[in-house]
Design a protein around this motif. Structure first.
Motif, PDB file in Angstrom:
ATOM      1  N   THR A 147       0.795  -1.142   0.065  1.00  6.74           N
ATOM      2  CA  THR A 147      -0.121   0.188   0.031  1.00  6.74           C
ATOM      3  C   THR A 147       0.789   1.228   0.106  1.00  6.74           C
ATOM      4  OG1 THR A 147      -0.420  -0.318   2.447  1.00  6.74           O
ATOM      5  CG2 THR A 147      -2.006  -1.044   1.104  1.00  6.74           C
ATOM      6  N   SER A 148       2.066   1.134   0.299  1.00 10.61           N
ATOM      7  CA  SER A 148       2.967   2.283   0.270  1.00 10.61           C
ATOM      8  C   SER A 148       3.634   2.791  -1.029  1.00 10.61           C
ATOM      9  CB  SER A 148       4.298   2.245   1.261  1.00 10.61           C
ATOM     10  OG  SER A 148       5.105   1.285   0.893  1.00 10.61           O
ATOM     11  N   VAL A 149       3.404   1.897  -2.389  1.00 14.71           N
ATOM     12  CA  VAL A 149       3.575   2.286  -3.562  1.00 14.71           C
ATOM     13  C   VAL A 149       3.621   3.679  -3.900  1.00 14.71           C
ATOM     14  CG1 VAL A 149       3.303   1.458  -5.836  1.00 14.71           C
ATOM     15  CG2 VAL A 149       3.210  -0.155  -4.216  1.00 14.71           C
ATOM     16  N   ASP A 150       4.439   4.399  -4.448  1.00 13.42           N
ATOM     17  CA  ASP A 150       4.302   5.802  -4.942  1.00 13.42           C
ATOM     18  C   ASP A 150       3.188   5.806  -5.786  1.00 13.42           C
ATOM     19  OD1 ASP A 150       4.713   8.292  -6.363  1.00 13.42           O
ATOM     20  OD2 ASP A 150       6.967   7.924  -5.888  1.00 13.42           O
ATOM     21  N   LYS A 151       2.264   6.677  -5.532  1.00 15.45           N
ATOM     22  CA  LYS A 151       1.118   6.731  -6.261  1.00 15.45           C
ATOM     23  C   LYS A 151       1.417   7.380  -7.820  1.00 15.45           C
ATOM     24  CE  LYS A 151      -1.827   5.399  -2.911  1.00 15.45           C
ATOM     25  NZ  LYS A 151      -0.751   4.804  -2.435  1.00 15.45           N
ATOM     26  N   GLU A 152       2.160   8.206  -7.732  1.00 16.33           N
ATOM     27  CA  GLU A 152       2.504   8.793  -8.995  1.00 16.33           C
ATOM     28  C   GLU A 152       3.100   7.586 -10.042  1.00 16.33           C
ATOM     29  OE1 GLU A 152       4.018  13.134  -9.738  1.00 16.33           O
ATOM     30  OE2 GLU A 152       4.863  12.558  -7.611  1.00 16.33           O
ATOM     31  N   LEU A 153       3.703   6.876  -9.503  1.00 13.15           N
ATOM     32  CA  LEU A 153       4.290   5.779 -10.491  1.00 13.15           C
ATOM     33  C   LEU A 153       3.066   5.000 -11.017  1.00 13.15           C
ATOM     34  CD1 LEU A 153       7.370   4.016  -8.819  1.00 13.15           C
ATOM     35  CD2 LEU A 153       7.009   4.884 -11.032  1.00 13.15           C
ATOM     36  N   LEU A 154       2.058   4.701 -10.015  1.00 12.65           N
ATOM     37  CA  LEU A 154       0.970   3.990 -10.446  1.00 12.65           C
ATOM     38  C   LEU A 154       0.085   4.809 -11.622  1.00 12.65           C
ATOM     39  CD1 LEU A 154      -0.251   2.377  -7.224  1.00 12.65           C
ATOM     40  CD2 LEU A 154       1.002   1.136  -9.055  1.00 12.65           C
ATOM     41  N   GLN A 155       0.074   6.199 -11.438  1.00  8.50           N
ATOM     42  CA  GLN A 155      -0.567   7.110 -12.394  1.00  8.50           C
ATOM     43  C   GLN A 155       0.155   6.813 -13.756  1.00  8.50           C
ATOM     44  OE1 GLN A 155      -0.901  10.612 -10.450  1.00  8.50           O
ATOM     45  NE2 GLN A 155      -2.463   9.743  -8.993  1.00  8.50           N
ATOM     46  N   TYR A 156       1.554   6.864 -13.605  1.00 11.03           N
ATOM     47  CA  TYR A 156       2.592   6.861 -14.852  1.00 11.03           C
ATOM     48  C   TYR A 156       1.883   5.451 -15.523  1.00 11.03           C
ATOM     49  CZ  TYR A 156       6.718   7.306 -17.420  1.00 11.03           C
ATOM     50  OH  TYR A 156       7.492   7.498 -18.557  1.00 11.03           O
ATOM     51  N   MET A 157       2.138   4.476 -14.699  1.00  9.94           N
ATOM     52  CA  MET A 157       1.655   3.249 -15.380  1.00  9.94           C
ATOM     53  C   MET A 157       0.220   2.926 -15.927  1.00  9.94           C
ATOM     54  SD  MET A 157       4.213   1.126 -15.138  1.00  9.94           S
ATOM     55  CE  MET A 157       3.577  -0.626 -15.362  1.00  9.94           C
ATOM     56  N   ASP A 158      -0.839   3.922 -15.480  1.00  7.39           N
ATOM     57  CA  ASP A 158      -2.164   4.172 -15.920  1.00  7.39           C
ATOM     58  C   ASP A 158      -1.910   5.140 -17.364  1.00  7.39           C
ATOM     59  OD1 ASP A 158      -3.357   2.744 -14.224  1.00  7.39           O
ATOM     60  OD2 ASP A 158      -3.752   4.598 -12.940  1.00  7.39           O
ATOM     61  N   SER A 159      -1.293   5.944 -17.435  1.00  4.84           N
ATOM     62  CA  SER A 159      -0.956   6.708 -18.486  1.00  4.84           C
ATOM     63  C   SER A 159      -0.608   5.881 -19.777  1.00  4.84           C
ATOM     64  CB  SER A 159      -0.099   7.793 -18.354  1.00  4.84           C
ATOM     65  OG  SER A 159       1.084   7.654 -18.310  1.00  4.84           O
ATOM     66  N   LEU A 160       0.199   4.964 -19.315  1.00  2.00           N
ATOM     67  CA  LEU A 160       0.955   4.106 -20.194  1.00  2.00           C
ATOM     68  C   LEU A 160      -0.275   2.899 -20.944  1.00  2.00           C
ATOM     69  CD1 LEU A 160       4.307   3.427 -19.027  1.00  2.00           C
ATOM     70  CD2 LEU A 160       3.816   4.984 -21.176  1.00  2.00           C
ATOM     71  N   GLY A 161      -1.469   2.893 -20.157  1.00  2.00           N
ATOM     72  CA  GLY A 161      -2.352   1.731 -20.379  1.00  2.00           C
ATOM     73  C   GLY A 161      -1.713   0.417 -19.864  1.00  2.00           C
ATOM     74  N   ALA A 162      -1.418   0.388 -18.600  1.00  2.23           N
ATOM     75  CA  ALA A 162      -0.983  -0.568 -18.056  1.00  2.23           C
ATOM     76  C   ALA A 162      -2.064  -1.555 -17.451  1.00  2.23           C
ATOM     77  CB  ALA A 162       0.032  -0.566 -17.048  1.00  2.23           C
ATOM     78  N   SER A 163      -2.291  -2.864 -17.572  1.00  2.00           N
ATOM     79  CA  SER A 163      -3.205  -3.429 -16.836  1.00  2.00           C
ATOM     80  C   SER A 163      -3.085  -3.571 -15.386  1.00  2.00           C
ATOM     81  CB  SER A 163      -3.441  -4.882 -17.444  1.00  2.00           C
ATOM     82  OG  SER A 163      -2.176  -5.596 -17.240  1.00  2.00           O
ATOM     83  N   GLY A 164      -3.999  -3.985 -14.606  1.00  2.00           N
ATOM     84  CA  GLY A 164      -3.855  -4.333 -13.100  1.00  2.00           C
ATOM     85  C   GLY A 164      -2.594  -5.221 -12.859  1.00  2.00           C
ATOM     86  N   TRP A 165      -2.649  -6.416 -13.605  1.00  6.45           N
ATOM     87  CA  TRP A 165      -1.747  -7.174 -13.540  1.00  6.45           C
ATOM     88  C   TRP A 165      -0.052  -6.660 -13.780  1.00  6.45           C
ATOM     89  CZ3 TRP A 165      -0.663 -11.429 -10.974  1.00  6.45           C
ATOM     90  CH2 TRP A 165       0.424 -12.294 -11.488  1.00  6.45           C
ATOM     91  N   GLU A 166      -0.044  -5.989 -14.873  1.00  4.24           N
ATOM     92  CA  GLU A 166       1.133  -5.352 -14.986  1.00  4.24           C
ATOM     93  C   GLU A 166       1.617  -4.342 -13.949  1.00  4.24           C
ATOM     94  OE1 GLU A 166       2.143  -4.917 -19.665  1.00  4.24           O
ATOM     95  OE2 GLU A 166       0.089  -3.847 -19.071  1.00  4.24           O
ATOM     96  N   LYS A 167       0.599  -3.528 -13.291  1.00  5.26           N
ATOM     97  CA  LYS A 167       1.047  -2.433 -12.138  1.00  5.26           C
ATOM     98  C   LYS A 167       1.249  -3.308 -10.999  1.00  5.26           C
ATOM     99  CE  LYS A 167      -2.931  -0.129 -12.705  1.00  5.26           C
ATOM    100  NZ  LYS A 167      -3.888   0.750 -12.054  1.00  5.26           N
ATOM    101  N   PHE A 168       0.959  -4.614 -10.777  1.00 10.96           N
ATOM    102  CA  PHE A 168       1.236  -5.266  -9.836  1.00 10.96           C
ATOM    103  C   PHE A 168       2.653  -5.909  -9.777  1.00 10.96           C
ATOM    104  CE2 PHE A 168       1.200  -9.534  -7.555  1.00 10.96           C
ATOM    105  CZ  PHE A 168       1.148  -9.124  -6.205  1.00 10.96           C
ATOM    106  N   THR A 169       2.900  -6.671 -11.027  1.00 12.35           N
ATOM    107  CA  THR A 169       4.296  -7.361 -11.052  1.00 12.35           C
ATOM    108  C   THR A 169       5.294  -6.247 -11.316  1.00 12.35           C
ATOM    109  OG1 THR A 169       3.544  -7.580 -13.616  1.00 12.35           O
ATOM    110  CG2 THR A 169       3.154  -9.553 -12.013  1.00 12.35           C
ATOM    111  N   LYS A 170       4.819  -5.101 -12.183  1.00 11.31           N
ATOM    112  CA  LYS A 170       6.208  -4.270 -12.330  1.00 11.31           C
ATOM    113  C   LYS A 170       6.450  -3.293 -11.215  1.00 11.31           C
ATOM    114  CE  LYS A 170       5.457  -4.855 -17.635  1.00 11.31           C
ATOM    115  NZ  LYS A 170       6.479  -5.827 -17.723  1.00 11.31           N
ATOM    116  N   ILE A 171       5.297  -3.025 -10.624  1.00 13.49           N
ATOM    117  CA  ILE A 171       5.502  -2.080  -9.551  1.00 13.49           C
ATOM    118  C   ILE A 171       5.240  -2.232  -8.302  1.00 13.49           C
ATOM    119  CG2 ILE A 171       4.989   0.516  -9.020  1.00 13.49           C
ATOM    120  CD1 ILE A 171       5.909   0.568 -11.923  1.00 13.49           C
ATOM    121  N   SER A 172       4.221  -2.728  -7.866  1.00 11.67           N
ATOM    122  CA  SER A 172       3.730  -3.036  -6.394  1.00 11.67           C
ATOM    123  C   SER A 172       4.531  -4.214  -5.910  1.00 11.67           C
ATOM    124  CB  SER A 172       2.248  -3.175  -6.377  1.00 11.67           C
ATOM    125  OG  SER A 172       1.532  -2.284  -6.906  1.00 11.67           O
TER     126      SER A 172
END
Lengths: 263, 258
Positions: free
Chosen positions: B142-167
């Motif tokens: 839960t402490s993942v940088d929110k801006e990083l997740l938004q960055y991934m959203d802007s690239l069109g990342a899926s939830g799974w990609e956000k989980f495996t690549k970031i969180s």
């Protein structure tokens, strides 16, 4: 390479409702961004620059007015995978090497590319940015300026149609900043990307841009749209030219006249 | 050079400690049944080497299985807590309350529930090793940088990609910090389990030698347990260094949690 879109902003207003009042962040803002051009937005804090960025990235809906993206209304879905970002913080992944950090955007937004293609492309960008030899380093082993270079490479490597830059050099020292400005121009020359660059720095805007939008604070309004005629490539010498200094001083006058606090 | 002299100094602390122990026991004429000197413990350990080795195995099995169950369930529940508001809000107060409970106190009860042998040991080890994994991993996710997740959203990342690549990589340092705490807790759990409900294992040896007043054997068993604990801890440190970038920066913190 996909063709960069033009952006057309018409009578854009954004207001936020708080408990007691309504705050107008942007008031009747209109300007066009030519395809493949470099536009800077300059203004004091509170002029709604960040709000404008959110609108352009499709995160926020305007209260009134329209934003056309290549002639079509802008939406989140349309911009997804088309827009690159560079923020004040490099926002690199600390567990990835420089090379792997640059590849991130391509992994997600350019699924058609093979791993080898992505790697070749990432190496190419790092080379242009003068980061050859640092491919296997981790972000904490790089200086702030180098980290921001990596961040710019990452944003450009997937060839976005628009690049939004939110005060990308604000956290850097003056010398690094000037070097990076010139490097950004070099990198941008390799693309057809449309750049929207937000900054507090007047000389930065004048050096980089083809067009400058000067904005006032509270509410955010367009004070003037200024074309910057200097030929490219722009270098160290450009900064010393009398026309450059005259233009910078004109913009400074506009902002001071409006905002006595910064005078 | 500096590191080398530090290592030599650290070794000296151990040597001084055991030497002082040896000397003081002789000088103050403390009875071996109260506190045997290190030399006699070493002799006892050597004489009973077969007994100690045979009994290290069941303790090792209990610790490892308890730890693995704790990590597996803790990890899954942490993901639930991090990604589902309902799960988070419903289970969090319960988890915090359960963490405060002295779980060791349940050991005799587990003897009644699970009988004599391996099962109650594993259950106690797993139960007390479980909470740090849940709480730390959930915090990491839960402490993942929110801006990083938004960055991934802007690239069109899926939830799974956000989980495996970031969180997930983001949470790894938190996860390993939890593993280091959990393994030491699993050791405590397994030994307590052996105190109350076992006919074998190092905890059983400690208990049995206590009854027969064989203090030297008791210390020898404690030494075996310490060595086992240190080895298990080092396995986790090694895994962390393989997986987490910059883990070595954290090495001093790691030994502090021991």
């Amino acid at each position: 390479m996909s063709k960069a879109p033009g952006i057309s902003i018409k009578n854009l207003s954004v207001s936020f409702r708080t408990k007691t009042s309504t705050v107008t962040a942007l008031d009747d803002v209109s300007f066009d961004i030519a395809p493949g051009s470099f536009l800077s937005i300059v203004g004091p804090s509170g002029c709604g620059k960040t709000t404008l960025l959110k609108i352009l990235s499709g995160v926020l809906q305007p209260t009134s007015g329209t934003v056309l993206f290549d002639g079509e209304p802008l939406s989140r879905l349309k911009t997804q995978g088309q827009v690159g970002y560079v923020f004040q913080r490099p926002l690199l992944l600390p567990w990835r090497t420089t090379l792997d950090n640059v590849m991130l955007t391509m992994e997600v937004a350019r699924r058609g590319m093979s791993r080898a293609e992505r790697e070749a492309e990432a190496r190419r960008w790092l080379k242009i940015a003068g980061l050859q030899g640092f491919e296997e380093r981790f972000p904490h082993e790089l200086s702030g300026g180098m980290q921001q270079r990596v961040s710019i490479c990452r944003a450009l490597a997937f060839q976005p149609r628009i690049l939004l830059m939110d005060e990308p050099f604000a956290a850097l020292d003056e010398i690094t900043r000037e070097t990076l400005q010139e490097e950004l121009l070099l990198l941008w020359a390799q693309t057809e990307t449309t750049v929207v660059f937000i900054t507090h720095s007047i000389p930065e805007a004048v050096l980089l841009s083809e067009q400058i939008v000067v904005m006032s604070a509270r509410p955010g309004r367009v004070l003037e749209r200024i074309p910057v005629p200097f030929e490219r490539p722009r270098t160290e010498e450009t900064r010393e030219r009398p026309e450059f200094l005259a233009l910078a001083s004109h913009i400074r006058g506009l902002l001071r006249h409006r905002d006595p606090v910064t005078a | 050079m500096y590191r080398l002299s530090v290592a030599a100094g650290q070794a000296m602390v151990f040597i001084v400690f055991f030497a002082a122990w040896e000397v003081l026991v002789h000088l103050l004429q403390i009875k071996p049944v109260i506190l045997p000197p290190p030399s006699r413990i070493a002799v006892s350990a050597w004489e009973n080497r077969e007994l100690l080795l045979v009994n290290t195995w069941p303790t090792f099995v209990a610790i490892t299985l308890g730890f693995l169950y704790a990590v597996a369930t803790g990890f899954v529940i942490a993901i639930g807590i991090a990604y589902s508001r309902i799960i988070r809000e419903l289970t969090y107060p319960f988890l915090v309350a359960a963490q405060i409970l002295p779980k060791i106190a349940f050991a005799p009860l587990f003897l009644i529930w699970f009988g004599f042998g391996l099962t109650p040991k594993i259950v106690i080890a797993a139960l007390i090793a479980f909470f740090p994994v849940v709480i730390n991993t959930a915090k990491g996710l839960t402490s993942v940088d929110k801006e990083l997740l938004q960055y991934m959203d802007s690239l069109g990342a899926s939830g799974w990609e956000k989980f495996t690549k970031i969180s997930l990589p983001w949470a790894m340092p938190y996860f390993f910090a939890a593993l280091k705490i959990s393994i030491t807790l699993a050791i405590v759990g397994a030994v307590v389990g052996e105190f109350v409900a076992a006919g074998e294992g190092l905890g059983y040896i400690i208990n049995a030698s206590n009854i027969s007043l064989d203090t030297e054997l008791m210390f020898a068993a404690i030494v075996c347990m310490s060595v086992l604990g240190i080895l298990l801890f080092l396995v986790i440190v090694a895994a962390e260094r393989l997986i987490v970038v910059n883990a070595q920066d954290d090495a001093s913190g790691a030994s502090a949690t021991m």
